[in-house]
Design a protein around this motif. Structure first.
Motif, mmCIF file in Angstrom:
data_model
loop_
_atom_site.group_PDB
_atom_site.id
_atom_site.type_symbol
_atom_site.label_atom_id
_atom_site.label_comp_id
_atom_site.label_asym_id
_atom_site.label_seq_id
_atom_site.Cartn_x
_atom_site.Cartn_y
_atom_site.Cartn_z
ATOM 1 N N GLU A 308 20.479 -7.338 5.196
ATOM 2 C CA GLU A 308 19.201 -7.065 4.532
ATOM 3 C C GLU A 308 19.110 -7.842 3.229
ATOM 4 O O GLU A 308 18.063 -8.421 2.907
ATOM 5 C CB GLU A 308 19.052 -5.563 4.263
ATOM 6 N N ASP A 309 20.197 -7.866 2.488
ATOM 7 C CA ASP A 309 20.197 -8.568 1.190
ATOM 8 C C ASP A 309 19.984 -10.071 1.382
ATOM 9 O O ASP A 309 19.264 -10.710 0.598
ATOM 10 C CB ASP A 309 21.515 -8.324 0.454
ATOM 11 N N ALA A 310 20.607 -10.625 2.421
ATOM 12 C CA ALA A 310 20.450 -12.064 2.672
ATOM 13 C C ALA A 310 19.008 -12.403 3.035
ATOM 14 O O ALA A 310 18.469 -13.423 2.583
ATOM 15 C CB ALA A 310 21.386 -12.499 3.797
ATOM 16 N N LEU A 311 18.365 -11.534 3.823
ATOM 17 C CA LEU A 311 16.979 -11.780 4.205
ATOM 18 C C LEU A 311 16.042 -11.603 3.014
ATOM 19 O O LEU A 311 15.051 -12.338 2.882
ATOM 20 C CB LEU A 311 16.577 -10.857 5.359
ATOM 21 N N LYS A 312 16.350 -10.653 2.155
ATOM 22 C CA LYS A 312 15.555 -10.480 0.928
ATOM 23 C C LYS A 312 15.682 -11.716 0.031
ATOM 24 O O LYS A 312 14.711 -12.137 -0.605
ATOM 25 C CB LYS A 312 16.004 -9.237 0.177
ATOM 26 N N LYS A 313 16.861 -12.298 0.021
ATOM 27 C CA LYS A 313 17.081 -13.507 -0.779
ATOM 28 C C LYS A 313 16.254 -14.670 -0.239
ATOM 29 O O LYS A 313 15.653 -15.435 -0.994
ATOM 30 C CB LYS A 313 18.564 -13.871 -0.782
ATOM 31 N N ILE A 314 16.203 -14.806 1.108
ATOM 32 C CA ILE A 314 15.386 -15.865 1.721
ATOM 33 C C ILE A 314 13.922 -15.665 1.365
ATOM 34 O O ILE A 314 13.224 -16.617 0.996
ATOM 35 C CB ILE A 314 15.578 -15.879 3.253
ATOM 36 N N ASP A 315 13.462 -14.427 1.453
ATOM 37 C CA ASP A 315 12.066 -14.141 1.112
ATOM 38 C C ASP A 315 11.788 -14.485 -0.342
ATOM 39 O O ASP A 315 10.745 -15.074 -0.667
ATOM 40 C CB ASP A 315 11.760 -12.663 1.378
ATOM 41 N N ALA A 316 12.718 -14.157 -1.232
ATOM 42 C CA ALA A 316 12.536 -14.465 -2.653
ATOM 43 C C ALA A 316 12.493 -15.970 -2.883
ATOM 44 O O ALA A 316 11.675 -16.465 -3.676
ATOM 45 C CB ALA A 316 13.675 -13.844 -3.464
ATOM 46 N N GLU A 317 13.346 -16.705 -2.182
ATOM 47 C CA GLU A 317 13.356 -18.165 -2.310
ATOM 48 C C GLU A 317 12.034 -18.760 -1.823
ATOM 49 O O GLU A 317 11.480 -19.676 -2.452
ATOM 50 C CB GLU A 317 14.516 -18.746 -1.524
ATOM 51 N N VAL A 318 11.544 -18.250 -0.686
ATOM 52 C CA VAL A 318 10.279 -18.742 -0.137
ATOM 53 C C VAL A 318 9.132 -18.421 -1.097
ATOM 54 O O VAL A 318 8.259 -19.268 -1.346
ATOM 55 C CB VAL A 318 10.025 -18.128 1.258
ATOM 56 N N ARG A 319 9.124 -17.219 -1.645
ATOM 57 C CA ARG A 319 8.068 -16.838 -2.584
ATOM 58 C C ARG A 319 8.081 -17.729 -3.823
ATOM 59 O O ARG A 319 7.026 -18.090 -4.361
ATOM 60 C CB ARG A 319 8.212 -15.370 -2.989
ATOM 61 N N THR A 320 9.277 -18.118 -4.260
ATOM 62 C CA THR A 320 9.384 -19.014 -5.422
ATOM 63 C C THR A 320 8.751 -20.367 -5.099
ATOM 64 O O THR A 320 8.003 -20.932 -5.910
ATOM 65 C CB THR A 320 10.866 -19.199 -5.816
#
Length: 347
Positions: A308-320
């Motif tokens: 879950e944390d890794a997917l949240k990190k991907i989402d945060a990177e994409v949002r950036t």
């Protein structure tokens, strides 16, 4: 005089897919493929959400057709083609550009009419192009890209290379006469073109069942002896597998093929469309049961490919990435008035 019709209302893609016989066993994605699909589909989803937000703020003018819900189609097909293959599509084109690797900043800047856009701020949502990335444009005239995509395939055959033209069209464009002229020439000359019909069930506000005498659009090439397949366009694995089969078909010298992607758009036809012609329950059902991104996310977690944390990190990177694109697109300068006549007429 109005004629009563007993024809049933169109069923959404989520329902119609149940009757589609798989052409082959569903291939499994490895970890790298699942993560690639997740990141790229998420990039398109977040980009389109931001574009919708900027449109609502009055920062994007003109027409704006969002791709939300259809991400698996273009991402899966891009995973099946190689460098040198060409992509051409209609006006719902932001997702295709991003999947081809075009810079989100340049795409968003074009939407806001800024000089850093792919068409220098003069083309807008439906008119972008990148030879470098093999993207030969979104086209605002319904079906107009189909003869052009057929022409790209003709050029490939003439040059003797092994490149394939990926020519996208919608279910509404499938009824255009120029589409059938293209089918005829493509089969006559055995051109390496894959016609990808993105059937999102509605041409503007009209269901495909009310607009098309035959709703299995994969069979529209039968009179030209062009084979076709219906694909679950909400599952990126099914799309990629169909793309692999289609590219092999073309590269083996068999000529054109049609892939009908049964997909669904969550938003209206364009940002000006409230989409009151379909019930909210229909949209919610597809979102909750068949969302292309959620399917990949669920598999990643179930298989232990990502936490879950890794997917949240991907989402945060994409949002950036998307926030940076929006920042650039709202602060870049507008085109100089002297640009008005450039790229239009030259002595």
């Amino acid at each position: 005089m109005a004629v009563a019709s007993n024809r049933p209302a169109a069923q959404p893609a989520a329902v119609r897919r149940a009757s589609v016989e798989p052409a082959a066993e569903m291939p499994d994605f490895n970890q790298e493929q699942e993560l690639h699909a997740y990141r790229h589909m998420l990039l398109i989803r977040r980009f389109e959400e931001k574009a919708g937000q900027l449109y609502g703020m009055g920062l994007i003018g003109g027409f704006c057709h969002l791709y939300i819900g259809q991400e698996a189609v273009v991402v899966g097909m891009q995973m099946a083609i190689k460098e040198g293959d060409e992509v051409i599509t209609g006006y719902r084109d932001h997702g295709h550009m991003l999947a081809c690797g075009m810079d989100p900043k340049g795409v968003m800047a074009e939407l806001t009419g800024r000089r850093g856009g792919y068409s220098k701020g003069k083309g807008g949502s439906m008119h972008m192009f990148s030879v470098e990335k093999g993207f030969f444009g979104g086209h605002g005239i319904v079906g107009a890209q189909v003869p052009l995509g057929t022409g790209l395939a003709f050029a490939n055959k003439y040059r003797g290379n092994d490149n394939v033209s990926l020519t996208y069209l919608g279910d509404g464009a499938a009824n255009q006469g120029q589409v059938y002229e293209s089918f005829n020439m493509a089969k006559l000359w055995k051109l390496p073109v894959i016609y990808v019909i993105e059937n999102n069930q509605y041409g503007m506000g009209t269901s495909v069942a009310r607009a098309s005498a035959t709703t299995n659009l994969s069979q529209r090439g039968r009179s030209f002896d062009i084979p076709g397949e219906q694909i679950d366009g909400m599952d990126v694995r099914a799309v990629k597998a169909a793309g692999d089969r289609a590219t092999r078909w073309c590269c083996d010298g068999n000529g054109p093929i049609i892939l009908e992607m049964l997909t669904y758009r969550y938003r209206g036809h364009s940002m000006s469309d409230p989409a009151k012609y379909r019930p909210k329950e229909e949209v919610d059902k597809v979102r909750h049961e068949h969302d292309p991104i959620e399917q990949v996310r669920s598999r990643l977690l179930k298989k232990g490919f990502a936490s879950e944390d890794a997917l949240k990190k991907i989402d945060a990177e994409v949002r950036t990435v998307i926030n940076e694109a929006a920042e650039f697109a709202t602060n870049d300068a507008e085109p100089d008035p002297a640009e008005l006549w450039r790229d239009v007429y030259a002595e």
